[in-house]
Write a protein that holds these residues in place. Structure first.
Motif, mmCIF file in Angstrom:
data_model
loop_
_atom_site.group_PDB
_atom_site.id
_atom_site.type_symbol
_atom_site.label_atom_id
_atom_site.label_comp_id
_atom_site.label_asym_id
_atom_site.label_seq_id
_atom_site.Cartn_x
_atom_site.Cartn_y
_atom_site.Cartn_z
ATOM 1 N N GLY A 214 54.369 -2.223 -29.640
ATOM 2 C CA GLY A 214 55.294 -1.124 -29.425
ATOM 3 C C GLY A 214 54.700 -0.011 -28.596
ATOM 4 N N VAL A 215 55.563 0.945 -28.236
ATOM 5 C CA VAL A 215 55.151 2.147 -27.512
ATOM 6 C C VAL A 215 55.505 3.349 -28.375
ATOM 7 N N MET A 216 54.513 4.173 -28.674
ATOM 8 C CA MET A 216 54.716 5.327 -29.554
ATOM 9 C C MET A 216 54.923 6.588 -28.717
ATOM 10 N N THR A 217 56.055 7.238 -28.949
ATOM 11 C CA THR A 217 56.372 8.486 -28.249
ATOM 12 C C THR A 217 56.583 9.646 -29.210
ATOM 13 N N LEU A 218 56.729 9.351 -30.500
ATOM 14 C CA LEU A 218 57.132 10.364 -31.470
ATOM 15 C C LEU A 218 55.951 10.998 -32.209
ATOM 16 N N ALA A 219 56.065 12.302 -32.446
ATOM 17 C CA ALA A 219 55.179 13.068 -33.334
ATOM 18 C C ALA A 219 53.739 13.174 -32.851
ATOM 19 N N VAL A 220 53.472 12.917 -31.577
ATOM 20 C CA VAL A 220 52.124 13.102 -31.034
ATOM 21 C C VAL A 220 52.037 14.528 -30.502
ATOM 22 N N GLY A 221 51.213 15.347 -31.149
ATOM 23 C CA GLY A 221 51.122 16.751 -30.775
ATOM 24 C C GLY A 221 50.376 16.970 -29.469
ATOM 25 N N ALA A 222 50.474 18.206 -28.947
ATOM 26 C CA ALA A 222 49.826 18.541 -27.668
ATOM 27 C C ALA A 222 48.313 18.360 -27.743
ATOM 28 N N ASN A 223 47.696 18.739 -28.855
ATOM 29 C CA ASN A 223 46.247 18.597 -28.992
ATOM 30 C C ASN A 223 45.826 17.131 -29.002
ATOM 31 N N GLU A 224 46.595 16.307 -29.704
ATOM 32 C CA GLU A 224 46.280 14.872 -29.750
ATOM 33 C C GLU A 224 46.466 14.229 -28.373
ATOM 34 N N ARG A 225 47.503 14.636 -27.665
ATOM 35 C CA ARG A 225 47.732 14.090 -26.325
ATOM 36 C C ARG A 225 46.569 14.438 -25.395
ATOM 37 N N LYS A 226 46.137 15.693 -25.459
ATOM 38 C CA LYS A 226 45.056 16.152 -24.587
ATOM 39 C C LYS A 226 43.743 15.457 -24.916
ATOM 40 N N ALA A 227 43.431 15.373 -26.220
ATOM 41 C CA ALA A 227 42.177 14.725 -26.636
ATOM 42 C C ALA A 227 42.202 13.245 -26.297
ATOM 43 N N GLY A 228 43.351 12.609 -26.530
ATOM 44 C CA GLY A 228 43.471 11.185 -26.243
ATOM 45 C C GLY A 228 43.308 10.884 -24.771
ATOM 46 N N TYR A 229 43.943 11.690 -23.927
ATOM 47 C CA TYR A 229 43.895 11.429 -22.493
ATOM 48 C C TYR A 229 42.461 11.460 -21.965
ATOM 49 N N LYS A 230 41.669 12.428 -22.437
ATOM 50 C CA LYS A 230 40.275 12.530 -21.980
ATOM 51 C C LYS A 230 39.489 11.281 -22.322
ATOM 52 N N VAL A 231 39.663 10.790 -23.530
ATOM 53 C CA VAL A 231 38.926 9.603 -23.963
ATOM 54 C C VAL A 231 39.444 8.355 -23.257
ATOM 55 N N PHE A 232 40.760 8.280 -23.067
ATOM 56 C CA PHE A 232 41.352 7.090 -22.444
ATOM 57 C C PHE A 232 40.783 6.833 -21.048
ATOM 58 N N GLN A 233 40.421 7.913 -20.328
ATOM 59 C CA GLN A 233 39.902 7.738 -18.972
ATOM 60 C C GLN A 233 38.607 6.941 -18.953
ATOM 61 N N GLN A 234 37.869 7.019 -20.034
ATOM 62 C CA GLN A 234 36.596 6.305 -20.117
ATOM 63 C C GLN A 234 36.768 4.858 -20.592
ATOM 64 N N LEU A 235 37.976 4.507 -21.009
ATOM 65 C CA LEU A 235 38.215 3.181 -21.586
ATOM 66 C C LEU A 235 39.133 2.313 -20.725
ATOM 67 N N LYS A 236 39.429 2.759 -19.501
ATOM 68 C CA LYS A 236 40.351 2.031 -18.634
ATOM 69 C C LYS A 236 39.883 0.610 -18.354
ATOM 70 N N LYS A 237 40.811 -0.318 -18.445
ATOM 71 C CA LYS A 237 40.551 -1.724 -18.111
ATOM 72 C C LYS A 237 41.312 -2.144 -16.866
ATOM 73 N N SER A 238 42.588 -1.845 -16.822
ATOM 74 C CA SER A 238 43.436 -2.230 -15.705
ATOM 75 C C SER A 238 44.689 -1.369 -15.728
ATOM 76 N N GLU A 239 45.475 -1.474 -14.667
ATOM 77 C CA GLU A 239 46.715 -0.714 -14.648
ATOM 78 C C GLU A 239 47.760 -1.382 -13.768
ATOM 79 N N THR A 240 49.012 -1.068 -14.071
ATOM 80 C CA THR A 240 50.138 -1.525 -13.277
ATOM 81 C C THR A 240 50.821 -0.284 -12.710
ATOM 82 N N GLU A 241 52.012 -0.459 -12.187
ATOM 83 C CA GLU A 241 52.711 0.663 -11.560
ATOM 84 C C GLU A 241 52.973 1.799 -12.536
#
Length: 275
Positions: A214-241
Motif C-alpha cells: 500500500g501507499v500511506m498518505t494519512l496522519a504523517v506529520g510535518a516533522n515525520e515527513r521532514k525526518a523521513g525524507y532526509k534519511v530516504f535520500q541515503q537509502l535510494k535504490k532506484s526510481e521511476t517517473e
C-alpha cells in the motif's frame, strides 16, 4: 430535494465509552445516502450527487410513505453477512454489478411531510421504527442503549468497521459536524517497512517484507515527513517517473482498516516509527 446530512466526529483518542445518555450502533462500512420521498423518490450522496438512476431497485421497492426523508447507509453484505466496502463501491460504479444492495436507515429527517429534526434522537428513532416495514432492500439500524465498550469489542472481534455513539438528546443538525455523534474505528495495527515514496504527491510505500502492500498518505506529520525524507535520500535504490524506491530498513507502526481483495492495506495511517 436534498438535505445535507449531520456528520460525526471521531471519539477522543478513538476510545469507546459506556454512557446511559448514549446509544451505540454499528458503524456500517458502506456509502452514506439520503433517500427523499417528498415529491418523487430521489437518492443523494452526502455530497449532493443525485444517484437515483443507479439504484432502481431502491426506487421500485421503497416502503416509506410520501413526505418522508431517511438518512442511512447503502451496503452490500458478503457471504458472512458483513458489510463489504469494495463490493458496494463496485455496485455504486456500475448497475451491471451483480451485488445486491440494501439501505440501512439510522435516522429520519422528515416524516409525513413534517420535519422531525428538532426532536431528540430517541424520539426520532421511535418515529423511524414506525415509518416503514423492513423488506429485502430496506432495513433499520439496530442500536442498544449504552454498552459502547462491549459493543465495540464485539465489532472489533468480528472485524467490523467499528461503532457510533450518539447522544440520546441530540437533535438532527443539518449540514453540521457534531460531537453529539462520535465514531470509534476498529483499526487493525501492524508494523511495516517503508519501501519508497511518491514524487508527484505525498505518499510512502509500505512493504510487509516481501511485497508492496500500500501507499500511506494519512496522519504523517510535518516533522515525520521532514525526518523521513532526509534519511530516504541515503537509502535510494532506484526510481521511476513518479516513485523512488529505497532499501526497506525503516519500520513504522501503521493502523489500517484491513485489506482489500488485492491484498493492499485499506486507508493506512501512520502511528510512529519503530526504533
Amino acid at each position: 430535494m436534498f438535505t445535507s446530512p449531520m456528520l460525526l466526529y471521531k471519539a477522543p483518542n478513538n476510545k469507546p465509552f459506556n454512557s446511559d445518555l448514549h446509544i451505540t450502533e454499528l458503524k456500517l462500512d458502506g456509502i452514506r445516502l439520503i433517500i427523499d420521498y417528498r415529491d418523487k423518490v430521489k437518492i443523494y450522496t452526502r455530497h449532493n450527487n443525485d444517484v437515483t438512476s443507479k439504484f432502481p431497485e431502491l426506487v421500485e421497492n421503497i416502503p416509506i410513505r410520501k413526505g418522508t426523508t431517511l438518512d442511512g447507509e447503502l451496503i452490500v453484505t458478503d457471504s458472512d453477512g458483513k458489510p463489504n466496502f469494495e463490493s458496494v463501491m463496485e455496485r455504486f460504479m456500475s448497475k451491471r454489478s451483480k451485488h445486491k444492495v440494501a439501505f440501512c436507515a439510522f435516522d429520519i429527517i422528515n416524516f409525513e411531510g413534517k420535519s422531525v429534526t428538532s426532536k431528540p434522537l430517541l424520539q426520532r428513532k421511535e418515529i423511524l421504527s414506525s415509518a416503514f416495514i423492513d423488506n429485502e432492500f430496506y432495513a433499520k439500524s439496530i442500536f442498544i442503549k449504552g454498552n459502547g465498550i462491549e459493543y465495540f469489542n464485539v465489532a472489533k472481534e468480528q472485524k467490523l468497521e467499528g461503532v457510533v455513539l450518539k447522544d440520546i438528546r441530540s437533535k438532527y443538525e443539518i449540514d453540521k459536524r457534531s460531537d453529539k455523534w462520535l465514531k470509534v474505528i476498529a483499526y487493525e495495527i501492524g508494523e511495516y517497512y517503508i519501501a519508497g515514496y511518491k514524487t508527484n504527491e505525498f505518499g510512502w510505500l509500505l512493504s510487509d517484507g516481501k511485497q508492496i502492500v500500500g501507499v500511506m498518505t494519512l496522519a504523517v506529520g510535518a516533522n515525520e515527513r521532514k525526518a523521513g525524507y532526509k534519511v530516504f535520500q541515503q537509502l535510494k535504490k532506484s526510481e521511476t517517473e513518479d516513485t523512488v524506491y529505497i532499501d526497506p530498513v525503516i519500520k513504522c507502526v501503521v493502523k489500517h482498516r484491513g485489506y482489500t481483495k488485492n491484498n493492499l492495506l485499506r486507508l493506512p495511517e501512520f502511528e510512529s516509527f519503530v526504533f
